[in-house]
Scaffold this active site. Structure first.
Site, PDB file in Angstrom:
ATOM      1  N   CYS A 224      17.922 -59.262  23.040  1.00  0.00           N
ATOM      2  CA  CYS A 224      17.307 -59.176  21.708  1.00  0.00           C
ATOM      3  C   CYS A 224      18.221 -58.448  20.729  1.00  0.00           C
ATOM      4  O   CYS A 224      18.330 -58.829  19.556  1.00  0.00           O
ATOM      5  CB  CYS A 224      15.954 -58.469  21.791  1.00  0.00           C
ATOM      6  SG  CYS A 224      14.796 -59.260  22.911  1.00  0.00           S
TER       7      CYS A 224
HETATM    8  C1  BEZ Z   1      16.527 -58.929  26.687  1.00  0.00           C
HETATM    9  O1  BEZ Z   1      16.370 -58.949  25.467  1.00  0.00           O
HETATM   10  O2  BEZ Z   1      17.580 -58.578  27.177  1.00  0.00           O
HETATM   11  C2  BEZ Z   1      15.425 -59.367  27.585  1.00  0.00           C
HETATM   12  C3  BEZ Z   1      14.111 -59.139  27.223  1.00  0.00           C
HETATM   13  C4  BEZ Z   1      13.077 -59.541  28.077  1.00  0.00           C
HETATM   14  C5  BEZ Z   1      13.387 -60.181  29.278  1.00  0.00           C
HETATM   15  C6  BEZ Z   1      14.719 -60.434  29.608  1.00  0.00           C
HETATM   16  C7  BEZ Z   1      15.743 -60.022  28.755  1.00  0.00           C
END
Ligand code: BEZ
Length: 210
Positions: A45
């Site tokens: 994110c």
């Molecule tokens: C991420 O943003 O890295 C992430 C968020 C939720 C699940 C897997 C990855």
């Protein structure tokens, strides 16, 4: 029920990092890209929001206002925002919606219970100035999206709205386009000049200026 292309994008009131908004009023007369992410302080994110901040001038140039959403509270968004600038090299320059009660995420079908917890998956909605949904995209939580591709899609939608053409696979702005089936080849030649007929139903012409 999931939103379909051509549906009106639901209106909503929300707290954002730029203050409270009413969505339709906020985007009035503009295109918008509303995109969800699962959670703040997560690696994928952080890169996605950093990339959007870096590309935001390109979205604005196309008349598109970008806005992110997650089910995290506004305090988390505010605390996380500096990391987005640190990692991506551009300070956060668009709002992030806080949707802790999941009302907006449910209205846009961004929560997919089969994908683990009750955070949102990576949904994208491109919404036109008339508030119609023009593109939907859903990626799993573990896969970051390609925001250059979203700019490419905006270019294609905006071009094909204005000119009776369609864009072929892997099209990029400036490349040849496909004449719409609504035009005969004679009509297409009158309108576009050079038209190359590969099959009676597949006619190419140079990229027109709208
Ligand atoms: C991420 O943003 O890295 C992430 C968020 C939720 C699940 C897997 C990855």
């Amino acid at each position: 029920m999931a939103l379909k292309l051509g549906d009106t994008a639901p209106d909503f009131h929300a707290e954002t990092t730029d203050g409270p908004i009413d969505f339709h009023e906020w985007k009035k007369g503009s295109w918008a890209m509303l995109f969800s992410h699962p959670a703040d302080y997560t690696p994928v994110c952080t890169t996605e929001l950093g990339t959007t901040a870096r590309l935001n001038d390109d979205f604005i140039e196309r008349g598109v206002k970008t806005i992110a959403i997650s089910v995290d509270p506004i305090e988390d968004h505010r605390g996380w925002a500096p990391d987005i600038g640190d990692v991506g090299g551009t300070d956060l320059n668009f709002p992030i919606i806080a949707d802790p009660d999941r009302t907006i995420s449910e209205a846009y079908d961004m929560i997919h219970p089969g994908e683990g917890d009750s955070s949102s998956v990576r949904s994208v909605f491109i919404i036109d100035p008339d508030n119609k949904v023009r593109l939907t995209l859903t990626y799993p939580k573990s896969v970051g999206r390609n925001f250059e591709e979203l700019l490419r899609v905006v270019d294609a939608i905006q071009l094909t709205d204005l000119v009776p053409v369609a864009t072929p696979a892997d099209w990029k702005p400036g490349e040849k386009v496909i004449v719409s089936p609504t035009l005969s080849t004679d009509q297409a030649r009158e309108r576009f000049g050079d038209v190359k007929e590969i099959k009676p139903y597949l006619r190419y012409t140079a990229a027109p200026t709208p």
